[in-house]
Write an enzyme that holds these catalytic residues in place. Structure first.
Site, PDB file in Angstrom:
ATOM      1  N   GLY A 123       0.277   8.952 -25.840  1.00  0.00           N
ATOM      2  CA  GLY A 123       1.079   9.140 -24.629  1.00  0.00           C
ATOM      3  C   GLY A 123       1.646   7.816 -24.141  1.00  0.00           C
ATOM      4  N   ALA A 124       2.977   7.642 -24.337  1.00  0.00           N
ATOM      5  CA  ALA A 124       3.616   6.405 -23.832  1.00  0.00           C
ATOM      6  C   ALA A 124       4.186   6.670 -22.448  1.00  0.00           C
ATOM      7  N   GLY A 125       3.328   7.188 -21.557  1.00  0.00           N
ATOM      8  CA  GLY A 125       3.725   7.409 -20.167  1.00  0.00           C
ATOM      9  C   GLY A 125       3.277   6.217 -19.319  1.00  0.00           C
ATOM     10  N   VAL A 145       0.261  13.961 -32.337  1.00  0.00           N
ATOM     11  CA  VAL A 145      -1.073  13.788 -32.911  1.00  0.00           C
ATOM     12  C   VAL A 145      -1.643  15.146 -33.285  1.00  0.00           C
ATOM     13  N   HIS A 147      19.231 -16.696  -0.005  1.00  0.00           N
ATOM     14  CA  HIS A 147      19.493 -17.284  -1.322  1.00  0.00           C
ATOM     15  C   HIS A 147      18.554 -18.466  -1.538  1.00  0.00           C
ATOM     16  N   GLY A 154     -17.819  19.555  -1.269  1.00  0.00           N
ATOM     17  CA  GLY A 154     -17.308  20.553  -0.338  1.00  0.00           C
ATOM     18  C   GLY A 154     -16.805  21.760  -1.102  1.00  0.00           C
ATOM     19  N   ASP A 160      -2.519  14.931  -5.263  1.00  0.00           N
ATOM     20  CA  ASP A 160      -2.373  15.331  -6.671  1.00  0.00           C
ATOM     21  C   ASP A 160      -2.695  16.797  -6.915  1.00  0.00           C
ATOM     22  N   ALA A 166      -0.085   7.971  -5.374  1.00  0.00           N
ATOM     23  CA  ALA A 166      -0.942   7.765  -4.217  1.00  0.00           C
ATOM     24  C   ALA A 166      -0.146   7.857  -2.913  1.00  0.00           C
ATOM     25  N   GLU A 198       3.834   8.740 -29.014  1.00  0.00           N
ATOM     26  CA  GLU A 198       4.436   9.569 -27.958  1.00  0.00           C
ATOM     27  C   GLU A 198       5.091  10.795 -28.591  1.00  0.00           C
TER      28      GLU A 198
HETATM   29  P1  FAD Z   1      -7.767  11.435  -5.764  1.00  0.00           P
HETATM   30  O1  FAD Z   1      -7.475  10.013  -5.569  1.00  0.00           O
HETATM   31  O2  FAD Z   1      -8.047  11.937  -7.123  1.00  0.00           O
HETATM   32  O3  FAD Z   1      -8.984  11.758  -4.799  1.00  0.00           O
HETATM   33  C1  FAD Z   1      -9.560  13.031  -4.746  1.00  0.00           C
HETATM   34  C2  FAD Z   1     -10.974  12.859  -4.282  1.00  0.00           C
HETATM   35  O4  FAD Z   1     -11.521  14.149  -4.030  1.00  0.00           O
HETATM   36  C3  FAD Z   1     -11.881  12.216  -5.325  1.00  0.00           C
HETATM   37  O5  FAD Z   1     -12.516  11.112  -4.763  1.00  0.00           O
HETATM   38  C4  FAD Z   1     -12.858  13.305  -5.699  1.00  0.00           C
HETATM   39  O6  FAD Z   1     -14.175  12.806  -5.970  1.00  0.00           O
HETATM   40  C5  FAD Z   1     -12.888  14.139  -4.440  1.00  0.00           C
HETATM   41  N1  FAD Z   1     -13.295  15.524  -4.651  1.00  0.00           N
HETATM   42  C6  FAD Z   1     -12.829  16.388  -5.589  1.00  0.00           C
HETATM   43  N2  FAD Z   1     -13.428  17.597  -5.441  1.00  0.00           N
HETATM   44  C7  FAD Z   1     -14.283  17.484  -4.387  1.00  0.00           C
HETATM   45  C8  FAD Z   1     -15.162  18.374  -3.737  1.00  0.00           C
HETATM   46  N3  FAD Z   1     -15.287  19.652  -4.129  1.00  0.00           N
HETATM   47  N4  FAD Z   1     -15.894  17.910  -2.694  1.00  0.00           N
HETATM   48  C9  FAD Z   1     -15.768  16.614  -2.278  1.00  0.00           C
HETATM   49  N5  FAD Z   1     -14.943  15.736  -2.849  1.00  0.00           N
HETATM   50  C10 FAD Z   1     -14.202  16.168  -3.887  1.00  0.00           C
HETATM   51  N6  FAD Z   1      -0.488   6.094  -8.260  1.00  0.00           N
HETATM   52  C11 FAD Z   1       0.361   5.256  -7.634  1.00  0.00           C
HETATM   53  O7  FAD Z   1       1.034   5.661  -6.684  1.00  0.00           O
HETATM   54  N7  FAD Z   1       0.477   3.947  -8.022  1.00  0.00           N
HETATM   55  C12 FAD Z   1      -0.234   3.445  -9.046  1.00  0.00           C
HETATM   56  O8  FAD Z   1      -0.102   2.273  -9.376  1.00  0.00           O
HETATM   57  C13 FAD Z   1      -1.125   4.301  -9.731  1.00  0.00           C
HETATM   58  N8  FAD Z   1      -1.870   3.849 -10.753  1.00  0.00           N
HETATM   59  C14 FAD Z   1      -2.754   4.680 -11.372  1.00  0.00           C
HETATM   60  C15 FAD Z   1      -3.492   4.197 -12.439  1.00  0.00           C
HETATM   61  C16 FAD Z   1      -4.382   5.016 -13.097  1.00  0.00           C
HETATM   62  C17 FAD Z   1      -5.191   4.475 -14.247  1.00  0.00           C
HETATM   63  C18 FAD Z   1      -4.556   6.364 -12.666  1.00  0.00           C
HETATM   64  C19 FAD Z   1      -5.556   7.273 -13.338  1.00  0.00           C
HETATM   65  C20 FAD Z   1      -3.823   6.858 -11.605  1.00  0.00           C
HETATM   66  C21 FAD Z   1      -2.901   6.036 -10.958  1.00  0.00           C
HETATM   67  N9  FAD Z   1      -2.114   6.481  -9.905  1.00  0.00           N
HETATM   68  C22 FAD Z   1      -1.229   5.646  -9.290  1.00  0.00           C
HETATM   69  C23 FAD Z   1      -2.210   7.862  -9.422  1.00  0.00           C
HETATM   70  C24 FAD Z   1      -3.073   7.903  -8.146  1.00  0.00           C
HETATM   71  O9  FAD Z   1      -4.338   7.370  -8.433  1.00  0.00           O
HETATM   72  C25 FAD Z   1      -3.196   9.341  -7.658  1.00  0.00           C
HETATM   73  O10 FAD Z   1      -1.902   9.880  -7.474  1.00  0.00           O
HETATM   74  C26 FAD Z   1      -3.942   9.393  -6.351  1.00  0.00           C
HETATM   75  O11 FAD Z   1      -5.227   8.842  -6.452  1.00  0.00           O
HETATM   76  C27 FAD Z   1      -4.061  10.832  -5.869  1.00  0.00           C
HETATM   77  O12 FAD Z   1      -4.676  10.835  -4.628  1.00  0.00           O
HETATM   78  P2  FAD Z   1      -5.479  12.102  -4.110  1.00  0.00           P
HETATM   79  O13 FAD Z   1      -6.104  11.704  -2.822  1.00  0.00           O
HETATM   80  O14 FAD Z   1      -4.624  13.298  -4.144  1.00  0.00           O
HETATM   81  O15 FAD Z   1      -6.603  12.367  -5.209  1.00  0.00           O
HETATM   82  P1  NAD Z   2       2.436  10.699 -17.961  1.00  0.00           P
HETATM   83  O1  NAD Z   2       2.907  12.076 -17.699  1.00  0.00           O
HETATM   84  O2  NAD Z   2       3.070   9.568 -17.276  1.00  0.00           O
HETATM   85  O3  NAD Z   2       2.564  10.389 -19.519  1.00  0.00           O
HETATM   86  C1  NAD Z   2       1.975  11.184 -20.479  1.00  0.00           C
HETATM   87  C2  NAD Z   2       2.779  11.044 -21.756  1.00  0.00           C
HETATM   88  O4  NAD Z   2       2.040  11.634 -22.786  1.00  0.00           O
HETATM   89  C3  NAD Z   2       4.131  11.752 -21.691  1.00  0.00           C
HETATM   90  O5  NAD Z   2       5.139  10.864 -22.085  1.00  0.00           O
HETATM   91  C4  NAD Z   2       3.973  12.905 -22.668  1.00  0.00           C
HETATM   92  O6  NAD Z   2       5.163  13.237 -23.327  1.00  0.00           O
HETATM   93  C5  NAD Z   2       2.943  12.347 -23.626  1.00  0.00           C
HETATM   94  N1  NAD Z   2       2.164  13.359 -24.322  1.00  0.00           N
HETATM   95  C6  NAD Z   2       1.652  14.516 -23.842  1.00  0.00           C
HETATM   96  N2  NAD Z   2       0.950  15.155 -24.806  1.00  0.00           N
HETATM   97  C7  NAD Z   2       1.017  14.380 -25.905  1.00  0.00           C
HETATM   98  C8  NAD Z   2       0.485  14.482 -27.217  1.00  0.00           C
HETATM   99  N3  NAD Z   2      -0.269  15.521 -27.582  1.00  0.00           N
HETATM  100  N4  NAD Z   2       0.753  13.494 -28.106  1.00  0.00           N
HETATM  101  C9  NAD Z   2       1.504  12.418 -27.757  1.00  0.00           C
HETATM  102  N5  NAD Z   2       2.042  12.282 -26.515  1.00  0.00           N
HETATM  103  C10 NAD Z   2       1.787  13.228 -25.606  1.00  0.00           C
HETATM  104  O7  NAD Z   2       0.857  10.760 -17.730  1.00  0.00           O
HETATM  105  P2  NAD Z   2      -0.215   9.595 -17.677  1.00  0.00           P
HETATM  106  O8  NAD Z   2       0.313   8.338 -18.226  1.00  0.00           O
HETATM  107  O9  NAD Z   2      -1.455  10.177 -18.260  1.00  0.00           O
HETATM  108  O10 NAD Z   2      -0.435   9.396 -16.138  1.00  0.00           O
HETATM  109  C11 NAD Z   2      -0.833  10.518 -15.333  1.00  0.00           C
HETATM  110  C12 NAD Z   2      -0.245  10.418 -13.972  1.00  0.00           C
HETATM  111  O11 NAD Z   2      -0.910   9.414 -13.221  1.00  0.00           O
HETATM  112  C13 NAD Z   2       1.208   9.990 -13.986  1.00  0.00           C
HETATM  113  O12 NAD Z   2       2.059  11.087 -14.144  1.00  0.00           O
HETATM  114  C14 NAD Z   2       1.384   9.363 -12.651  1.00  0.00           C
HETATM  115  O13 NAD Z   2       1.718  10.360 -11.735  1.00  0.00           O
HETATM  116  C15 NAD Z   2       0.003   8.820 -12.337  1.00  0.00           C
HETATM  117  N6  NAD Z   2       0.014   7.355 -12.529  1.00  0.00           N
HETATM  118  C16 NAD Z   2       0.888   6.616 -11.804  1.00  0.00           C
HETATM  119  C17 NAD Z   2       0.943   5.253 -11.987  1.00  0.00           C
HETATM  120  C18 NAD Z   2       1.912   4.449 -11.189  1.00  0.00           C
HETATM  121  O14 NAD Z   2       2.452   4.963 -10.222  1.00  0.00           O
HETATM  122  N7  NAD Z   2       2.146   3.187 -11.539  1.00  0.00           N
HETATM  123  C19 NAD Z   2       0.116   4.639 -12.904  1.00  0.00           C
HETATM  124  C20 NAD Z   2      -0.737   5.421 -13.647  1.00  0.00           C
HETATM  125  C21 NAD Z   2      -0.780   6.791 -13.433  1.00  0.00           C
END
Ligand code: FAD
Ligand code: NAD
Length: 483
Positions: free
Chosen positions: A188-190, A245, A456, A122, A324, A332, A211
């Site tokens: 990245g220890a995020g 890094v 409990h 889109g 996002d 999510a 990190e």
């Molecule tokens: P997305 O899920 O990224 O969806 C966007 C969609 O838009 C995609 O499917 C993409 O293909 C589509 N799109 C983009 N551009 C176009 C276009 N031009 N036309 C048509 N389609 C398009 N969040 C949590 O809350 N809990 C978790 O445990 C968690 N774990 C995660 C683990 C990992 C490894 C990662 C990477 C993320 C995690 N997140 C978690 C973050 C979570 O996945 C995102 O915050 C969430 O998916 C964002 O939702 P969204 O709908 O905004 O975007």
């Molecule tokens: P993050 O922001 O959680 O962590 C990234 C880390 O990388 C930070 O601590 C930052 O200081 C560090 N960093 C940045 N640049 C660096 C460098 N050059 N060298 C070393 N360290 C560096 O990001 P993420 O872990 O990539 O996750 C992305 C996003 O996805 C999260 O912010 C979160 O919103 C979402 N997510 C959520 C969940 C969940 O809800 N359980 C799980 C996975 C991802």
């Protein structure tokens, strides 16, 4: 069917698909465009969350936890397991099956709610028109009263460690490894680093996290972050803070690829370490590539997020953005709630979202979870507060389950006693923190929770006791301050 809709949603991740379903439920003629393709090249809904994010990562966290627990946790229960095997491809396949089931489920929900599902790309044009290119390359212009952008985010790439999808991988690659790397580096220890680092650590990798920041989980409550760092380090995750890094070199070591990472340590000295695989997870950035026609009227901010107001309206009338791709935590559930709010506002309701109460969870074991304000934030804001903690080591249910690590911290306003935040590291923290979130939504005081009856023995009793501890009324731990 005519190409004019009440609502067109671009992106079917948790923000977009929830918005589309809600809009259709409210009687609006709705289409949702999604460009994601699965390994077979077929269009799939669900976005990052279902395909390469929340769900697949939790599937691997659960599988790897079972494996690790059998190997390390069962002995003290008096259970001996003679032979333990690991089939990584089968584990990865189980994850893929769950993804398939859930992404198909979204398509089923679209059908059941009357959402038109369109696979392809889109692009927002001027005047609330959307250029739709299907997966065969056919282009059509669709029109809508309202367009919702929900295109999500993608991993940030850093030039010092460019992802090659083989030796240097991102989170998506780390969900697809077919064998356990002996030496696994994580930049990245995020959240992602800790979750995926935990998966491979449990399966046998030696994991080192580099990190850049001096503080571990800098955004979390400091006491909880300290406790989490202690527990995760004990599990074998080597967390090196203040390490920046500066370069990565992929090399061939007798037919086997490895990567030499150079970084500056906290003393400013150059260090080197070699890994078999390196995961880069340094954050994610909003995804808008090819999305906005120059005259579509939608603004982005300096970091590339689509600019929206508190109600997720962009500056172009009738165009909204959620998830996002807009400001706020990349979670999510935050995107999904924005999706609901926007659908309801389009339908004429005055729905607002409470951005102050969004739970945040890291799914390590034990989990780290938080909602509301931290002590540090309150100190900085000059807001008077009182805090109460309860350690899981004093919880009968936690000890029975061999889950005595961690604690619950409850924070309330010093004068009104209204709960301002709750921070937990411990068993089922993700579910426990939701209890505080519900209480906060209802404006509860710590005393309100203290006066409730909790079953409990439950882990929830730790939430009860932490709330009691806020006012020095805890029963199962000594109260620190005199009344
Ligand atoms: P997305 O899920 O990224 O969806 C966007 C969609 O838009 C995609 O499917 C993409 O293909 C589509 N799109 C983009 N551009 C176009 C276009 N031009 N036309 C048509 N389609 C398009 N969040 C949590 O809350 N809990 C978790 O445990 C968690 N774990 C995660 C683990 C990992 C490894 C990662 C990477 C993320 C995690 N997140 C978690 C973050 C979570 O996945 C995102 O915050 C969430 O998916 C964002 O939702 P969204 O709908 O905004 O975007
Ligand atoms: P993050 O922001 O959680 O962590 C990234 C880390 O990388 C930070 O601590 C930052 O200081 C560090 N960093 C940045 N640049 C660096 C460098 N050059 N060298 C070393 N360290 C560096 O990001 P993420 O872990 O990539 O996750 C992305 C996003 O996805 C999260 O912010 C979160 O919103 C979402 N997510 C959520 C969940 C969940 O809800 N359980 C799980 C996975 C991802």
């Amino acid at each position: 069917m005519s190409d004019k809709y009440d609502v067109i949603v671009i992106g079917a991740g948790p923000a977009g698909y929830v918005c589309a379903i809600k809009a259709a439920q409210l009687g609006l003629k709705t289409a949702c465009i999604e460009k994601w393709k699965n390994a077979e090249g077929k269009g799939v809904n669900g976005g990052t969350c279902l395909n390469v994010g929340c769900i697949p990562s939790k599937a691997l966290l659960d599988s790897s936890y079972k494996y690790h627990d059998i190997d390390h946790g069962l002995k003290k229960h008096g259970i001996a397991v003679k032979e333990l095997g690991l089939d990584v491809p089968a584990m990865i396949q189980r994850k893929a099956d769950i993804v398939k089931q859930l992404t198909n489920g979204i398509s089923g929900l679209f059908k059941a709610n009357g959402v038109t599902s369109l696979f392809g790309k889109g692009k927002l044009l001027a005047g609330k028109k959307v250029e739709y290119t299907d997966n065969d390359g056919n282009v059509k212009t669709l029109e809508a009263e309202h367009v919702v952008i929900a295109t999500g985010s993608i991993p940030i790439n850093i030039p010092v460690s460019p992802v090659d999808n083989e030796t240097i991988i991102d989170s998506t690659g780390a969900l697809e490894l077919q064998a356990v790397p002996e030496r696994l580096g994580v930049i990245g220890a995020g959240v992602i680093g800790l979750e995926l680092g935990s998966v491979w650590n449990r399966l046998g990798s030696k994991v080192i996290l580099l990190e850049a920041l001096p503080d571990f989980l800098a955004m979390m409550d400091k006491g909880i972050a300290r406790e989490a760092q202690k527990i995760l380090t004990k599990q074998g995750l080597e967390i090196r803070l203040s390490c920046r890094v500066t370069g990565s070199k992929v090399m061939d070591n007798g037919g086997k690829k490895e990567v030499l990472v150079t970084y500056q340590d906290k003393e400013g000295k150059e260090q080197q370490v070699t890994f078999d695989k390196l995961i880069v997870c340094v954050g994610r950035r909003p995804y808008t590539e090819g999305l906005l026609a120059p005259d579509c009227g939608v603004n982005t901010d300096e970091r590339g997020f689509i600019y929206v107001n508190d109600n997720c309206a962009t500056n172009a009338p009738g165009v909204w953005a959620v998830g996002d791709v807009v400001r706020g935590p990349m979670l999510a559930h935050k995107g999904s709630e924005e999706g609901v709010m926007v659908a309801e506002r389009i339908a004429g309701h005055k729905t607002q979202m409470n951005y102050d109460i969004i739970p945040n969870v890291i799914y390590t074991h034990p989990e780290v979870a938080s909602v509301g304000k931290t002590e540090e934030q309150l100190k900085q804001a000059g807001e008077p507060y009182k805090a109460g903690s309860f350690p899981f080591v004093a919880s009968g249910r936690a000890l029975a389950a061999d889950e005595g690590e961690g604690m619950v911290k409850m924070i309330a306003h010093a004068e009104t006693d209204r709960i301002l935040g709750c921070h937990i590291v411990g068993p089922s923290a993700a579910d426990l923190v939701q209890q505080a979130a519900i209480a906060m939504e209802f404006g509860s005081s710590a005393e309100d929770i203290g006066m409730m009856v909790f079953g409990h023995p439950t882990l929830s009793e730790a939430v009860h006791e932490a709330a009691l501890a806020v006012n020095n009324h805890a029963i199962h731990i000594p109260n620190k301050r005199k009344k």
